[in-house]
Design a protein around this motif. Structure first.
Motif, PDB file in Angstrom:
ATOM      1  N   TRP A 277      -2.847  -7.187  -1.402  1.00 16.52           N
ATOM      2  CA  TRP A 277      -3.174  -5.777  -1.642  1.00 16.52           C
ATOM      3  C   TRP A 277      -3.363  -5.504  -3.131  1.00 16.52           C
ATOM      4  O   TRP A 277      -4.342  -4.889  -3.550  1.00 16.52           O
ATOM      5  CB  TRP A 277      -2.086  -4.875  -1.078  1.00 16.52           C
ATOM      6  CG  TRP A 277      -2.328  -3.432  -1.432  1.00 16.52           C
ATOM      7  CD1 TRP A 277      -1.883  -2.759  -2.539  1.00 16.52           C
ATOM      8  CD2 TRP A 277      -3.135  -2.496  -0.705  1.00 16.52           C
ATOM      9  NE1 TRP A 277      -2.338  -1.472  -2.550  1.00 16.52           N
ATOM     10  CE2 TRP A 277      -3.111  -1.273  -1.435  1.00 16.52           C
ATOM     11  CE3 TRP A 277      -3.858  -2.554   0.478  1.00 16.52           C
ATOM     12  CZ2 TRP A 277      -3.801  -0.144  -1.006  1.00 16.52           C
ATOM     13  CZ3 TRP A 277      -4.534  -1.426   0.920  1.00 16.52           C
ATOM     14  CH2 TRP A 277      -4.502  -0.247   0.175  1.00 16.52           C
ATOM     15  N   TRP A 278      -2.419  -5.954  -3.950  1.00 16.81           N
ATOM     16  CA  TRP A 278      -2.519  -5.699  -5.386  1.00 16.81           C
ATOM     17  C   TRP A 278      -3.722  -6.406  -6.001  1.00 16.81           C
ATOM     18  O   TRP A 278      -4.376  -5.854  -6.896  1.00 16.81           O
ATOM     19  CB  TRP A 278      -1.237  -6.136  -6.071  1.00 16.81           C
ATOM     20  CG  TRP A 278      -0.074  -5.252  -5.743  1.00 16.81           C
ATOM     21  CD1 TRP A 278      -0.099  -3.894  -5.554  1.00 16.81           C
ATOM     22  CD2 TRP A 278       1.286  -5.650  -5.550  1.00 16.81           C
ATOM     23  NE1 TRP A 278       1.157  -3.423  -5.254  1.00 16.81           N
ATOM     24  CE2 TRP A 278       2.037  -4.473  -5.245  1.00 16.81           C
ATOM     25  CE3 TRP A 278       1.958  -6.863  -5.590  1.00 16.81           C
ATOM     26  CZ2 TRP A 278       3.403  -4.491  -5.005  1.00 16.81           C
ATOM     27  CZ3 TRP A 278       3.325  -6.887  -5.350  1.00 16.81           C
ATOM     28  CH2 TRP A 278       4.035  -5.721  -5.061  1.00 16.81           C
TER      29      TRP A 278
ATOM     30  N   ARG B 243       0.837  -1.208   0.000  1.00 19.15           N
ATOM     31  CA  ARG B 243       0.000   0.000   0.000  1.00 19.15           C
ATOM     32  C   ARG B 243       0.868   1.253   0.000  1.00 19.15           C
ATOM     33  O   ARG B 243       0.574   2.220  -0.714  1.00 19.15           O
ATOM     34  CB  ARG B 243      -0.917   0.004   1.219  1.00 19.15           C
ATOM     35  CG  ARG B 243      -1.824   1.225   1.284  1.00 19.15           C
ATOM     36  CD  ARG B 243      -2.633   1.283   2.559  1.00 19.15           C
ATOM     37  NE  ARG B 243      -1.814   1.567   3.736  1.00 19.15           N
ATOM     38  CZ  ARG B 243      -2.309   2.000   4.898  1.00 19.15           C
ATOM     39  NH1 ARG B 243      -3.612   2.195   5.033  1.00 19.15           N
ATOM     40  NH2 ARG B 243      -1.508   2.234   5.922  1.00 19.15           N
TER      41      ARG B 243
ATOM     42  N   HIS C 283      -0.861   1.020  -6.469  1.00 24.94           N
ATOM     43  CA  HIS C 283      -1.578   0.570  -7.670  1.00 24.94           C
ATOM     44  C   HIS C 283      -0.750  -0.406  -8.499  1.00 24.94           C
ATOM     45  O   HIS C 283      -0.992  -0.580  -9.690  1.00 24.94           O
ATOM     46  CB  HIS C 283      -1.972   1.777  -8.520  1.00 24.94           C
ATOM     47  CG  HIS C 283      -2.844   2.768  -7.803  1.00 24.94           C
ATOM     48  ND1 HIS C 283      -4.170   2.497  -7.493  1.00 24.94           N
ATOM     49  CD2 HIS C 283      -2.573   3.991  -7.299  1.00 24.94           C
ATOM     50  CE1 HIS C 283      -4.689   3.535  -6.850  1.00 24.94           C
ATOM     51  NE2 HIS C 283      -3.739   4.450  -6.711  1.00 24.94           N
TER      52      HIS C 283
ATOM     53  N   ARG D 247     -10.606  -6.177   2.098  1.00 23.55           N
ATOM     54  CA  ARG D 247     -10.496  -4.845   1.504  1.00 23.55           C
ATOM     55  C   ARG D 247     -11.503  -4.663   0.377  1.00 23.55           C
ATOM     56  O   ARG D 247     -12.152  -3.619   0.252  1.00 23.55           O
ATOM     57  CB  ARG D 247      -9.082  -4.624   0.978  1.00 23.55           C
ATOM     58  CG  ARG D 247      -8.926  -3.239   0.361  1.00 23.55           C
ATOM     59  CD  ARG D 247      -7.488  -2.917   0.000  1.00 23.55           C
ATOM     60  NE  ARG D 247      -7.420  -1.577  -0.530  1.00 23.55           N
ATOM     61  CZ  ARG D 247      -7.030  -1.266  -1.770  1.00 23.55           C
ATOM     62  NH1 ARG D 247      -6.646  -2.228  -2.600  1.00 23.55           N
ATOM     63  NH2 ARG D 247      -7.016  -0.007  -2.182  1.00 23.55           N
ATOM     64  N   ARG D 248     -11.652  -5.680  -0.460  1.00 29.04           N
ATOM     65  CA  ARG D 248     -12.576  -5.553  -1.597  1.00 29.04           C
ATOM     66  C   ARG D 248     -14.025  -5.492  -1.136  1.00 29.04           C
ATOM     67  O   ARG D 248     -14.832  -4.738  -1.691  1.00 29.04           O
ATOM     68  CB  ARG D 248     -12.375  -6.720  -2.565  1.00 29.04           C
ATOM     69  CG  ARG D 248     -13.014  -6.510  -3.921  1.00 29.04           C
ATOM     70  CD  ARG D 248     -12.490  -5.228  -4.581  1.00 29.04           C
ATOM     71  NE  ARG D 248     -13.051  -5.056  -5.913  1.00 29.04           N
ATOM     72  CZ  ARG D 248     -12.445  -5.442  -7.020  1.00 29.04           C
ATOM     73  NH1 ARG D 248     -11.256  -6.030  -6.947  1.00 29.04           N
ATOM     74  NH2 ARG D 248     -12.981  -5.229  -8.191  1.00 29.04           N
TER      75      ARG D 248
ATOM     76  N   SER E 101      -6.570  -7.001  -4.559  1.00 29.05           N
ATOM     77  CA  SER E 101      -7.788  -6.288  -4.171  1.00 29.05           C
ATOM     78  C   SER E 101      -7.958  -4.987  -4.939  1.00 29.05           C
ATOM     79  O   SER E 101      -9.039  -4.382  -4.915  1.00 29.05           O
ATOM     80  CB  SER E 101      -7.765  -5.993  -2.669  1.00 29.05           C
ATOM     81  OG  SER E 101      -6.740  -5.065  -2.335  1.00 29.05           O
ATOM     82  N   GLU E 102      -6.923  -4.550  -5.674  1.00 30.44           N
ATOM     83  CA  GLU E 102      -7.000  -3.348  -6.499  1.00 30.44           C
ATOM     84  C   GLU E 102      -7.585  -3.648  -7.879  1.00 30.44           C
ATOM     85  O   GLU E 102      -8.003  -2.728  -8.581  1.00 30.44           O
ATOM     86  CB  GLU E 102      -5.590  -2.765  -6.683  1.00 30.44           C
ATOM     87  CG  GLU E 102      -5.099  -1.916  -5.538  1.00 30.44           C
ATOM     88  CD  GLU E 102      -5.652  -0.507  -5.633  1.00 30.44           C
ATOM     89  OE1 GLU E 102      -5.543   0.128  -6.701  1.00 30.44           O
ATOM     90  OE2 GLU E 102      -6.220  -0.040  -4.636  1.00 30.44           O
ATOM     91  N   ARG E 103      -7.610  -4.883  -8.284  1.00 33.11           N
ATOM     92  CA  ARG E 103      -7.958  -5.228  -9.654  1.00 33.11           C
ATOM     93  C   ARG E 103      -9.408  -5.687  -9.777  1.00 33.11           C
ATOM     94  O   ARG E 103     -10.006  -6.177  -8.823  1.00 33.11           O
ATOM     95  CB  ARG E 103      -7.013  -6.331 -10.171  1.00 33.11           C
ATOM     96  CG  ARG E 103      -5.550  -5.907 -10.129  1.00 33.11           C
ATOM     97  CD  ARG E 103      -4.633  -6.979 -10.650  1.00 33.11           C
ATOM     98  NE  ARG E 103      -3.237  -6.559 -10.586  1.00 33.11           N
ATOM     99  CZ  ARG E 103      -2.621  -5.840 -11.520  1.00 33.11           C
ATOM    100  NH1 ARG E 103      -3.293  -5.477 -12.595  1.00 33.11           N
ATOM    101  NH2 ARG E 103      -1.353  -5.486 -11.384  1.00 33.11           N
TER     102      ARG E 103
END
Length: 368
Positions: free
Chosen positions: A214-215, A69, A74, A259-260, A217-219
């Motif tokens: 983390w990555w 993070r 991102h 997170r998502r 949950s960004e996608r």
């Protein structure tokens, strides 16, 4: 209960539980209090002794999650120099860590007068203290001055390695892939060889799982990305089953889905867990000096019953939490740490200024 904007209740809860398990592992490992309690509750004490240490995996995954993070929110490469970030991380860890080492040295000196036990570290030497200050004590073969301090050195190594990988991968824009490749190498090779356990590569598999969570949950295709992460970890477990990696994978998946789904910042809404999570690093640092004093007092009073030992451990746990609360306020909190580092910088500057005034140094080219 309202949460500070930058806190995540689920992470606080996991850190709180993991910190308590690490404490109970140490409380079941050191001194006459542990020995007397084991006589009455052998199953429970042996479980904490054997499995409590695996809670370290929770901290490793969370650390990787938060490092991703901070460094590559991102999935981008790190375009600035990693050295200032690594130095900042060093100060964040070492300022409270050295204060706790001082407490451990003092507590060991007191406990040594009260009892004769192998849990008490030998009298510290300057070289030993310096190795701890540089987070090199395990690599240089020095005995630890406090329980669990090996983890602080590993945490620093992991962050530094992560930052260097993200920075080194900027040419081909493959920084996250580089991190995941090293994490896979750790899971399949390095983590299976205990001779690497003083190095970040041994633990980078769990750390990388946190970063990957983390990555992922960004996608948009989060389930697919988490599926890939799980597949890699399961394949490594098929090659060599390790319960610690199962735990790391479970925590990584929980953080990613949390997170998502949005409950990472909302659940659990428990004041006690939020408090313990916030002071978990301080609790990790100060509990061993408290435990040394509690064991020494128990021996000094010549107590021996399991009931008195259990009561002693409960009081030691309570005292550790109280001490950690004040330690956090006075030393670890961002405000306190900033004051301490500013004061040391001022003292260093004044000392350097005084040295520069010594006649003859400038003539030889020193301290210009």
């Amino acid at each position: 209960m309202s949460q500070p904007a930058n806190r995540m209740p689920l992470i606080d809860a996991l850190k709180a539980i993991a910190a308590l398990l690490v404490l109970l592992n140490h409380f079941s490992s050191y001194g006459p209090l542990a020995e007397a309690t084991r006589e009455a509750f052998p199953g429970i004490v042996d479980w904490f002794y054997g499995y409590g240490r695996m809670a370290v995996q929770v901290f490793l995954v969370i650390a990787g999650f938060l490092a991703a993070r901070a460094l590559s929110g991102h999935g981008q490469a790190l375009t600035v120099s990693p050295l200032p970030l690594i130095w900042k991380r060093y100060l964040r860890l070492v300022v409270p860590y050295l204060a706790a080492i001082g407490l451990a040295i003092a507590a060991a000196a007191v406990a040594d007068h009260w009892m004769d036990d192998e849990a008490i570290p030998d009298r510290a030497t300057f070289k030993q203290w310096l190795a701890h200050a540089l987070l090199l004590q395990s690599l240089l073969g020095f005995d630890s001055l406090s329980a669990g301090v090996w983890y602080i050195a590993i945490d620093f190594q992991l962050f530094a390695l992560m930052a260097l990988l993200l920075w080194g991968g900027q040419i081909k824009r493959v920084a996250p892939a580089l991190v995941l490749a090293v994490a896979s190498a750790s899971l399949f090779w390095f983590n299976r060889d205990a001779s690497w356990d003083n190095w970040a590569l041994y633990f980078f598999g769990s750390y990388g799982l946190g970063a990957a969570a983390w990555w992922a949950s960004e996608r948009r295709q989060m389930s697919s990305w988490l599926g890939v992460i799980a597949t890699v970890a399961i394949a490594a477990l098929i090659v060599d089953f390790r319960l610690r990696i199962v735990l790391a994978l479970g925590v990584a998946l929980l953080l990613g889905f949390g997170r998502r789904a949005g409950f990472l910042e909302q659940w659990p809404n428990a004041r006690a867990l939020a408090f313990l999570g916030q002071i978990s690093y301080s609790l990790f640092l100060v509990h061993f000096p408290v435990l040394l004093l509690a064991n020494g007092l128990y021996a000094q009073l010549e107590l021996s019953s399991p009931a008195s030992a259990l009561l002693g451990l409960i009081l030691a746990l309570a005292a550790s939490i109280v001490a950690a609360n004040y330690f956090y306020r006075w030393i670890e909190s961002p405000e306190a740490s900033r004051r301490i580092t500013t004061a040391f910088a001022w003292l260093f500057g004044k000392g350097l200024e005084m040295v520069r005034k010594v006649p003859g140094l400038s003539r030889f080219g020193f301290l210009r």
